[in-house]
Scaffold this motif. Structure first.
Motif, mmCIF file in Angstrom:
data_model
loop_
_atom_site.group_PDB
_atom_site.id
_atom_site.type_symbol
_atom_site.label_atom_id
_atom_site.label_comp_id
_atom_site.label_asym_id
_atom_site.label_seq_id
_atom_site.Cartn_x
_atom_site.Cartn_y
_atom_site.Cartn_z
ATOM 1 N N PRO A 182 35.932 24.087 22.192
ATOM 2 C CA PRO A 182 35.404 22.884 22.844
ATOM 3 C C PRO A 182 34.089 22.392 22.237
ATOM 4 N N SER A 183 33.234 23.311 21.799
ATOM 5 C CA SER A 183 31.945 22.868 21.242
ATOM 6 C C SER A 183 32.145 22.122 19.924
ATOM 7 N N VAL A 184 33.153 22.523 19.162
ATOM 8 C CA VAL A 184 33.468 21.799 17.922
ATOM 9 C C VAL A 184 33.977 20.390 18.265
ATOM 10 N N GLN A 185 34.824 20.316 19.291
ATOM 11 C CA GLN A 185 35.334 19.010 19.723
ATOM 12 C C GLN A 185 34.159 18.107 20.140
ATOM 13 N N GLN A 186 33.208 18.708 20.855
ATOM 14 C CA GLN A 186 32.040 17.941 21.309
ATOM 15 C C GLN A 186 31.204 17.450 20.122
ATOM 16 N N GLN A 187 31.004 18.328 19.142
ATOM 17 C CA GLN A 187 30.226 17.940 17.946
ATOM 18 C C GLN A 187 30.818 16.708 17.265
ATOM 19 N N VAL A 188 32.138 16.635 17.282
ATOM 20 C CA VAL A 188 32.785 15.485 16.650
ATOM 21 C C VAL A 188 32.439 14.217 17.418
ATOM 22 N N ILE A 189 32.576 14.252 18.735
ATOM 23 C CA ILE A 189 32.261 13.062 19.543
ATOM 24 C C ILE A 189 30.805 12.648 19.304
ATOM 25 N N GLU A 190 29.923 13.633 19.240
ATOM 26 C CA GLU A 190 28.495 13.323 19.123
ATOM 27 C C GLU A 190 28.115 12.728 17.771
ATOM 28 N N GLN A 191 28.956 12.935 16.773
ATOM 29 C CA GLN A 191 28.664 12.344 15.465
ATOM 30 C C GLN A 191 29.088 10.880 15.347
ATOM 31 N N MET A 192 29.865 10.405 16.301
ATOM 32 C CA MET A 192 30.348 9.020 16.216
ATOM 33 C C MET A 192 29.173 8.048 16.417
ATOM 34 N N HIS A 193 29.157 6.959 15.632
ATOM 35 C CA HIS A 193 28.108 5.949 15.791
ATOM 36 C C HIS A 193 28.246 5.219 17.111
ATOM 37 N N GLN A 194 29.473 4.898 17.445
ATOM 38 C CA GLN A 194 29.689 4.281 18.757
ATOM 39 C C GLN A 194 30.840 4.993 19.423
ATOM 40 N N ARG A 195 30.788 5.022 20.742
ATOM 41 C CA ARG A 195 31.830 5.725 21.459
ATOM 42 C C ARG A 195 33.182 5.097 21.136
ATOM 43 N N PRO A 196 34.158 5.904 20.717
ATOM 44 C CA PRO A 196 35.486 5.335 20.455
ATOM 45 C C PRO A 196 36.042 4.662 21.709
ATOM 46 N N LYS A 197 36.944 3.721 21.457
ATOM 47 C CA LYS A 197 37.619 3.026 22.556
ATOM 48 C C LYS A 197 38.405 4.031 23.401
ATOM 49 N N LEU A 198 38.960 5.037 22.737
ATOM 50 C CA LEU A 198 39.791 6.009 23.445
ATOM 51 C C LEU A 198 39.659 7.386 22.791
ATOM 52 N N ILE A 199 39.322 8.365 23.619
ATOM 53 C CA ILE A 199 39.221 9.746 23.123
ATOM 54 C C ILE A 199 40.232 10.615 23.866
ATOM 55 N N ALA A 200 41.124 11.243 23.122
ATOM 56 C CA ALA A 200 42.086 12.174 23.721
ATOM 57 C C ALA A 200 41.775 13.581 23.242
ATOM 58 N N LEU A 201 42.080 14.541 24.085
ATOM 59 C CA LEU A 201 41.748 15.931 23.762
ATOM 60 C C LEU A 201 42.880 16.862 24.171
ATOM 61 N N ASP A 202 43.152 17.811 23.293
ATOM 62 C CA ASP A 202 44.101 18.881 23.595
ATOM 63 C C ASP A 202 43.298 20.171 23.685
ATOM 64 N N THR A 203 43.725 21.081 24.551
ATOM 65 C CA THR A 203 43.049 22.372 24.621
ATOM 66 C C THR A 203 44.066 23.430 25.040
ATOM 67 N N MET A 204 43.633 24.647 25.304
ATOM 68 C CA MET A 204 44.598 25.673 25.698
ATOM 69 C C MET A 204 43.947 26.728 26.600
ATOM 70 N N ASN A 205 44.783 27.563 27.204
ATOM 71 C CA ASN A 205 44.323 28.613 28.109
ATOM 72 C C ASN A 205 43.188 29.440 27.510
ATOM 73 N N PHE A 206 43.324 29.767 26.224
ATOM 74 C CA PHE A 206 42.341 30.621 25.559
ATOM 75 C C PHE A 206 40.914 30.122 25.793
ATOM 76 N N TRP A 207 40.702 28.792 25.686
ATOM 77 C CA TRP A 207 39.351 28.237 25.868
ATOM 78 C C TRP A 207 38.945 28.233 27.340
ATOM 79 N N MET A 208 39.936 28.157 28.223
ATOM 80 C CA MET A 208 39.624 28.233 29.661
ATOM 81 C C MET A 208 39.127 29.637 30.005
ATOM 82 N N ASN A 209 39.660 30.621 29.292
ATOM 83 C CA ASN A 209 39.249 32.007 29.541
ATOM 84 C C ASN A 209 37.933 32.363 28.859
#
Lengths: 350, 350
Positions: B174-201
């Motif tokens: 998740p922190s890598v996913q966040q780093q990507v969003i934070e590098q964007m100059h402007q917030r994308p019109k639409l951000i979708a995310l996939d994740t899995m149990n492993f990160w919930m644990n």
């Protein structure tokens, strides 16, 4: 309302046949020169009646959220109640003991269910099943089964049942299901059958025999896989068609239902529900709604079968909202129509 | 083709804006009495591009029917390939070792995938996963995972990626996913995310943080249940909406997919298939088809999201027909359109 006219003649006699939805009028007359001589007006009412065979029973039900003791259950009960929202001429062939409450029988009758074929055995007890659902409501364990009156059930059809055009054979010994078909004076327009793994393990020969006599098999995915030996439901459907049934409905519980005829396939989702109180009888309720709708519409085309599957799914979605048959006693036409609309909205895209 | 005109003015300047499907022309002029003085014609091309972040990797796959060794896999690979049938401007942020075949990179490029953001680490090995599917193809066991280059993956966005309007974050820390969003100059019109149990644990805090930054969460039913603590998917959806994502897609594998927005729900079935050769990547292919379609149509209404879910499901149904990415390399527009029609026929009733 649909209304067809047809003209025909036989010798000097001329006929006008007027077909309304569920009845036809035939006007018979001579034409002599310019003169019409009326002979008769015959009215034929197409019988919109459904015969169902199955258990009428007591259940003890335990779910993670609650329990219900000695409540009314049984395949024929659920089938008849669900169908009663579509046709008011339903015949039941079943057996109960004299412990079955008269009040419940009265409820069935008041919904148009004919009980002439329901054998009431004095001094005996009704079929009883006790089960417990696991946390996900998808699996259940049978805690107890008392066959009681069902042990030597001999299904005897009253004369007035033997011409009924729609027949729904609830889950029972295949040979009993066969006996019912064999007692009919004429082959019903449509015969549907439910069965289960237990009969595949213990009475496969009898099951294969009766499968050749029916039109629609209604089973769940696990049963379809066992019966066909195929994991893919598309292949399972093909294998099952080859065993006899022209139509196949595969119920997948919370994952919806599939309808197959030859290479045609239709899928109806289950409604995503916030809470499932009691799944008992959902499959039978589906079958009752499905066959009730077909009985009402008298149309066995694939297109209409699709609608029947949606109506069955809608009825099943009500069934699970309360323990036992409770929710199926109080539905209104408006509630059913609203739910059908919910199904359309759920899957509709352009 | 859609074409809108709009008239506007600012002081003495008048504008005519002409919108075509993916671009707009703005004609700017003065009106002096009866005279028109042209000042400029500006052309704005709406960027129909999709940025995806995720793995590009090797897989060893064993199924009951066969096996494939060291084949191309990875979430970003499947996402990009599936999306490439809807938009030809796809940017990838990922990392591979120099063991990754150049030919495969060329294949991606030839389908419109920009590889500027793909880090190729010399002397290192690509991410590797080995798994075995059980008989029903619904469950799989991971036999081996080699993080390799992924162990210290630092997603660096090229400048040209920072204004992309559609962002699909494949399953990663998740922190890598966040780093990507934070590098964007402007917030994308639409951000979708996939994740899995492993990160919930292992990284629930990080996951909860990034969930507040996105629009659409795309997960499977088991993951939705774990994330929400609710078994009912309707309740799970409500709980997940409260965590941030306005839209939720719950993938149910062979049982289809659900789309939720507030109280609205849409269900897309999976196509009943005769044979599933390899389910690997089906979820990512779904996400790629889904986001590819949204990128193409630039319309994030619920109605259009429904169509996107169907397109995602169609792409996933192709994915499982062959091992690895093979089927996704050879599709034609006709094949995709035919399959969309199959979905419509599968659920359509009147």
């Amino acid at each position: 309302m649909r209304c067809d006219f047809a003209l025909s003649s036989k010798g000097e006699r001329k006929f006008i046949t007027i077909r309304l939805k569920a009845q036809s009028l035939r006007v018979i007359f001579f034409k002599r020169g310019e003169k019409y001589i009326l002979i008769a007006v015959n009215q034929f009412i197409r019988i919109m009646s459904l015969l169902t065979v199955g258990t009428v029973a007591f259940d003890d039900i335990e779910t993670p959220g609650g329990r219900a003791e000695k409540v009314v259950g049984g395949a024929a009960t659920y089938i008849a109640l669900a169908a009663s929202y579509f046709t008011r001429d339903i015949r039941i062939v079943s057996v109960v003991g004299d412990d079955f409450p008269t009040e419940e029988l009265g409820d069935l009758q008041s919904r148009g269910v004919d009980l002439q074929g329901l054998q009431i055995r004095k001094g005996e007890k009704s079929f009883f099943w006790a089960g417990r659902y696991r946390n996900n409501m998808n699996e259940r364990d049978t805690l107890e089964t008392q066959l009681n009156v069902l042990a030597d059930f001999d299904p005897i059809l009253p004369e007035s049942y033997k011409n009924v055009p729609f027949l729904m054979l609830g889950n029972l010994t295949p040979s009993v299901q066969q006996q019912v078909i064999e007692q009919m004076h004429q082959r019903p327009k449509l015969i549907a059958l439910d069965t289960m793994n237990f009969w595949m393990n213990t009475a496969m020969d009898g099951l294969l025999k009766v499968l050749k006599m029916i039109d629609i098999l209604i089973i769940n995915d696990e049963e379809a896989r066992q019966l066909s030996g195929e994991y893919s439901l598309v292949r399972a459907a093909r294998a099952i068609h080859a065993l006899g049934p022209r139509f196949l409905v595969i119920k997948k519980g919370e994952h919806g239902a599939l309808l197959f005829e030859g290479d045609q396939v239709f899928f109806a989702p289950a409604l995503p529900l916030e809470e499932i109180v009691d799944p008992t009888g959902a499959g039978d309720t589906f079958a009752g709604g499905f066959m009730g709708y077909l009985t009402k519409t008298q149309d066995t085309s694939f297109e209409n079968m699709k609608r029947a599957v949606i109506h069955g799914s809608a009825m099943a979605s009500f069934c699970v909202e309360a323990f036992s048959i409770e929710r199926l006693k109080t539905l209104t036409e408006q509630e059913i129509n609203d739910r059908i609309l919910q199904f359309a909205r759920l899957v509709n895209f352009d």
